[in-house]
Write an enzyme that holds these catalytic residues in place. Structure first.
Site, PDB file in Angstrom:
ATOM      1  N   ASP A 235       0.838  -1.200   0.000  1.00  0.00           N
ATOM      2  CA  ASP A 235       0.000   0.000   0.000  1.00  0.00           C
ATOM      3  C   ASP A 235       0.876   1.254   0.000  1.00  0.00           C
ATOM      4  OD1 ASP A 235      -2.363   1.836   0.748  1.00  0.00           O
ATOM      5  OD2 ASP A 235      -3.283  -0.141   0.654  1.00  0.00           O
ATOM      6  N   HIS A 272      -3.678   6.145   3.315  1.00  0.00           N
ATOM      7  CA  HIS A 272      -4.419   4.923   3.009  1.00  0.00           C
ATOM      8  C   HIS A 272      -3.787   3.700   3.659  1.00  0.00           C
ATOM      9  CE1 HIS A 272      -6.043   1.754   0.234  1.00  0.00           C
ATOM     10  NE2 HIS A 272      -7.116   2.524   0.234  1.00  0.00           N
ATOM     11  N   SER A 462     -11.796  -0.619   0.410  1.00  0.00           N
ATOM     12  CA  SER A 462     -10.424  -0.643   0.940  1.00  0.00           C
ATOM     13  C   SER A 462     -10.415  -0.888   2.438  1.00  0.00           C
ATOM     14  CB  SER A 462      -9.734   0.701   0.661  1.00  0.00           C
ATOM     15  OG  SER A 462      -9.336   0.811  -0.675  1.00  0.00           O
TER      16      SER A 462
END
Length: 747
Positions: A235, A272, A462
């Site tokens: 990520d 994220h 996600s």
């Protein structure tokens, strides 16, 4: 352009979606699932074949008459064919030694046809418009031989000045990525060593209340905290990227931290990756243990993959291999392409790695384009062997109507089916307003809301994906502590889907339901690693006592990776059939309209029987290897019932067929591997008389049964190994539906 994308050439930007969409769902009938999902594809050659009477190509398609037997493959290769990728139904791309080989193979009794594999067939439909046009395209070139370096082949075909950025995927040498113009593309597809040219996908990035909704907190309170488990993530980065100044919730939680996007810099300037990692393994140190992850005793193997342009440096083979080598057996990936159900290169790469490492479980976000309707699930969530995760709503009424009903699917969550008709996502979990760790380097605009210095809210599939990945860590800890070393990914998927809560939503949106990890570990299961081949079957018995809750049994298997030129992706096809205590038949995934035994799934590598109001008693369960061209195929079963001992017998080959005035006989070939006794029996329905014959390869009748009673039976002692033909003949009458059983030595 290609250089910025690097090895997997995937540009990724995170999009926060703000549009609501209400998907229609059909009315639910008692005992049924909701949806309109065909599970039985027409039996045909699943490839855009362009047939021609004459062809100079060595490449052909060899299609067999039915489910692939190992002896058929062996004989075909003995007679001059090199078999490559499997193509549904019952076919292989092949290279022939010479024209004589083609004629020999066409005469084999179990070969349906041999047709040329034309160059235009190799090109994905989305690229065909590029042929003859003066523009460059980024493509993956797929080779026939998986052991050959395709980069070398492409260099021989294309001028060097056009190949400055050509890349070969590590450990997958038969796939090369390059930028080609129209002329070079045409040269490549004419090569006998190339079987497919496909586009490279462009992808996007696709918790304290979530733990209660999935029963993860219940497991956590009883000691299932992910202890001993390692989870891989690829990520945007992890907080500061420096262990000395890392977010307090990750201190001691990181086994490995790789900086791939920006060499030497694993920090998270987006937020994220840090948010996802906190949902998985955050200890809650910065909140006195209040806002911890769902598996706080697990550890991370983290690949920071965001480069300085905001793109992600994604190399599936590398980050999966390194994670596996470091001990991770779970991988959580919250990114994917908005390519509307396509089986892309990244889908293939996940399937390939998971087939080679059947104890590795990958979980992938389904995507956030559900506002476009059905068939919006993106790749690589379309991979057969991964667990595709969609998002349900969280339980935060103060956030508005997009996070106030935990039994609803989030309106943005991408839906199935896949382009070839498979059911994805597999499962959903809470994905809205998830509170988790905040990167100290990320701007506030990247979050739904900032909670404080250490935590923030984010939403999306996600965020749902690490919820399920953490649950898999809890399930895997449970299995290992109960003596199940190296549990398969198929087993964990079967347990997860069997234990899921049915939300009454269309299965194209909810998959098999919302994750319930407590239910999952309370299932009874079988992890069958021995595997089976075509025509083999195994029988189980399950006792059901509690009739107040649904009876569920799930069959799951890690399938062989699909050919990238095929229109359908299932390779090894297993079937699940259940007989209830009252004699009612149920076929796997035949949920939606009674009778529930008139369709047989030939699309999915997960099959489930779900009975909302079960009868008490013993259920017979049969797992059949219908067609296994790339076997043996291992599998797993999980059920809400209790196993009962059942005696296993070596099954006969059973062939079902029909005879009539136009089709007065049916032939079935067997290969006997050693001398011994052959037994054959045929029974039938209809006002008719049926006879039975056995022939050797020289067409000599060596046994027959020509009486007028039921059934006709023959027993013959075979003196040598070889091929034998069993013929069923309609002697009298208009038609007969028959069942032929055959047993012979060395099956």
């Amino acid at each position: 352009m290609l250089r910025r994308k690097r090895c997997q050439i995937i540009t990724i930007t995170f999009i926060m979606l703000t549009v609501f969409w209400n998907a229609p769902i059909s009315a639910k009938q008692p005992g049924e699932r909701v949806g309109s999902i065909p599970i039985e594809s027409k039996k045909e050659l699943a490839i855009d074949l362009v047939e021609a009477e004459k062809s100079k190509s060595e490449l052909v398609i060899i299609q067999f008459t039915g489910p692939i037997r190992e002896e058929w493959k062996e004989q075909t290769e003995d007679w001059g064919a090199l078999l490559g990728d499997y193509i549904p139904d019952y076919a292989f791309i092949a290279k022939l030694a010479d024209k004589k080989a083609k004629k020999k193979i066409e005469k084999l009794p179990y070969v349906e046809r041999v047709v040329p594999f034309q160059p235009v067939t190799k090109v994905a439909p989305s690229l065909r418009s590029s042929l003859g046009k003066n523009r460059n395209v980024d493509v993956a070139v797929i080779g026939f031989d998986h052991q050959v370096n395709m980069q070398r082949t492409v260099r021989e075909l294309v001028p060097d000045e056009e190949l400055a950025d050509m890349q070969t995927i590590e450990d997958t040498s038969h796939i090369t990525i390059a930028t080609l113009n129209a002329q070079s593309l045409e040269e490549v597809i004419l090569s006998e060593d190339v079987i497919a040219v496909i586009p490279v996908p462009e992808n996007k990035l696709h918790n304290d209340r979530a733990s209660a909704l999935t029963q993860s907190s219940t497991l956590l309170s009883t000691g299932y905290s992910g202890k001993g488990q390692l989870i891989g993530i690829a990520d945007t980065g992890l907080d500061t990227g420096d262990a000395a100044s890392m977010h307090p919730d990750f201190l001691g939680q990181i086994k490995s931290l790789y900086a791939w996007g920006r060499r030497g810099d694993a920090s998270d300037r987006h937020g994220h990756g840090t948010h996802i990692a906190g949902t998985l393994v955050g200890t809650g140190e910065a909140s006195d243990g209040i806002y911890k992850g769902l598996a706080p005793d697990a550890e991370l193997v983290f690949h920071s993959i965001q480069d300085r342009y905001g793109a992600l440096f994604i190399d599936v083979e590398t980050f999966l291999s390194q994670s596996y080598a470091d001990g991770a057996r779970i991988h959580s990936d919250s990114w994917g392409a908005d390519d509307y159900g396509e089986y892309s290169l990244t889908s293939f790469l996940f399937d390939r790695f998971l087939w080679q490492h059947p104890d590795m479980t990958a979980l992938i976000a389904a995507g956030n384009t559900g506002y476009d309707g059905f068939q919006t699930v993106g790749s690589p969530a379309t991979a057969k062997n991964a667990i595709a995760v969609g998002a349900s709503e969280n339980d935060r009424p103060d956030w508005g109507d997009w996070s106030d009903d935990p039994d609803q699917i989030w309106q943005y969550s991408s839906s199935g089916l896949t382009a070839d008709g498979r059911l994805k996502p597999d499962i959903v979990a809470p994905g809205t307003a998830i509170l988790s760790t905040r990167s100290s380097l990320a701007p506030n605009k990247n979050f739904d809301r900032r909670f404080d210095e250490f935590y923030a809210y984010m939403s999306g599939s996600s965020m749902a994906t690490p919820v399920v990945a953490a649950g898999i860590a809890q399930i895997r800890q449970f299995l290992i502590e109960h003596g199940h070393d190296e549990p398969s990914s198929a087993l964990q998927k079967a347990m997860l889907l069997t234990g899921a809560d049915d939300l009454g939503e269309d299965m194209r949106r909810q998959g098999f339901g919302r994750a319930n990890f407590l239910n999952a570990i309370e299932t009874n299961f079988v992890d069958e690693k021995k595997g089976m081949r075509t025509k083999e079957r195994r029988t189980y018995a399950i006792k059901v006592e509690d009739t107040t809750k649904p009876f569920v049994i799930t069959l799951a298997w890690t399938d062989y990776p699909a050919s990238l030129v095929a229109n359908r992706t299932l390779v090894n096809d297993l079937n699940l059939q259940v007989t209830t205590p009252t004699g009612e038949k149920r076929n796997g995934n035949d949920f939606f309209e009674a009778p529930f035994d008139d369709e047989v799934d030939n699309l999915n590598n997960v099959e489930q029987v779900w009975i909302g109001k079960p009868d008490a008693g013993v259920y017979e369960v049969i797992v059949e290897g219908y067609n296994i061209p790339k076997g043996p195929q291992a599998y797993a079963l999980a059920t809400t019932g209790a196993w009962v001992q059942v005696e296993q017998e070596e099954p006969d080959d059973v062939i079902i067929g029909e005879l009539n005035k136009k089709q007065k006989f049916a032939d079935n070939w067997i290969r006997v591997s050693k001398p011994g006794k052959l037994k054959a029996s045929v029974d039938w329905v209809g006002e008719a008389d049926v006879d039975l014959y056995v022939y050797d390869l020289q067409k000599n009748a060596i046994a027959s049964a020509k009486r007028t009673d039921h059934p006709e039976e023959v027993t013959v002692k075979l003196q040598k190994a070889g091929f034998y033909k069993i013929r069923v003949v309609l002697d009298e009458g208009d038609e007969a539906h028959f069942r032929l059983s055959i047993s012979y030595p060395g099956k």
